[in-house]
Design an enzyme around this catalytic site. Structure first.
Site: not given
Ligand SMILES: [Zn+2]
Length: 283
Positions: A2-3
């Site tokens: 996840p960013e």
């Protein structure tokens, strides 16, 4: 992995189930994730109201009325699911517990929030709210890319006489917080800047132009995440992973999307990570 936009989507998805709501009970099913959990974590969470749910870089921060803040990092494979929310936002029944459900929050409004992380690169910590910014994971962070402290002059100053490739400079969390591999590739493509170019050799004008581009790339992704939240009723209650199309990321050997360009997207490895770019459009 996840960013920032995915983490922001998780935060927005958790907010109606958590913000202003008391954690009736927290189940902590193992002693650690990437690091040991803080002492007495379950006891320190149980009975506390979540006053505010915020984000710093890729960390979710839940400010509790006890004066402590719960820091949540999803790591590589951490997932959060919401089930049984009585507000009608989420229609998912409580699922049967799964093997990697490491922490479960039973909220006073009937919602259940489950943190599942098979690879256990995630983390949770409890820190005093008033000195949260001094925490070892937070004190090293540069400005938020969507905040006011991230501006043209900041990036120009940060890049000046920097001998590293611009790709690495933008991944440097001290220069800008929360940018990861995917969105750096996308921003450099839009800015027409080669990921191999040395940060200090890019003209100030082109560096300045990267600032609104970075914001735009992130905001578009956050909007896509928002749409995924609206579709939540059909989903399985899992937050933060959504379909999003990229211009270069993951498109090796596919045609460049710039009009009039007949080149194919290239992939190179920089500091052990893939960079996707168009050698014709990005100089
Ligand atoms: Zn191109």
């Amino acid at each position: 992995m996840p960013e920032l936009p995915e983490v922001e989507t998780v935060r927005r998805g958790l907010s109606p189930a958590m913000e202003g709501v008391v954690i009736e009970r927290a189940d902590v099913n193992r002693p650690d994730l990437r690091w040991p959990f803080p002492d007495q974590m379950a006891e320190r969470l149980s009975g506390q109201r979540v006053d505010r749910l915020r984000r710093r870089s890729k960390y979710i921060l839940a400010d509790l009325d006890s004066g402590e803040t719960l820091l949540i990092h999803l790591g590589m494979s951490g997932r959060m699911t919401v089930s049984g929310d009585p507000l009608g936002q989420f229609v998912h029944n409580h699922p049967a517990p799964e093997k990697h459900d490491h922490v479960v929050f039973h909220m006073a409004n009937g919602a259940r929030i489950t943190f599942n992380d098979p690879r256990r690169f995630g983390a949770m910590d409890l820190l005093p709210t008033d000195t949260a910014h001094e925490h070892k994971l937070l004190s090293v962070l540069g400005p938020e890319p969507l905040g006011n402290d991230f501006h043209e002059q900041h990036l120009i100053d940060a890049f000046r006489s920097k001998n590293t490739p611009v790709k690495s400079a933008l991944l440097d969390q001290r220069i800008v917080a929360g940018l990861g591999n995917i969105y750096v590739c996308e921003a450099l493509y839009r800015g027409g800047v080669s990921p191999r170019r040395k940060a200090g050799q890019i003209s100030e004008q082109r560096v300045a132009a990267l600032v609104p581009i970075i914001r735009q790339v992130l905001e578009e992704a956050i909007r896509a995440g928002g749409s995924s939240l609206r579709d939540f009723r059909q989903a399985d209650g899992e937050l933060g992973y959504f379909q999003h199309s990229f211009d270069v990321y993951g498109r090796e050997d596919e045609p460049c999307r710039t009009e009039g360009c007949d080149a194919k997207v290239k992939r190179i490895t920089q500091s052990g990570r893939s960079s996707f770019y168009c050698a014709q459009c990005q100089r």
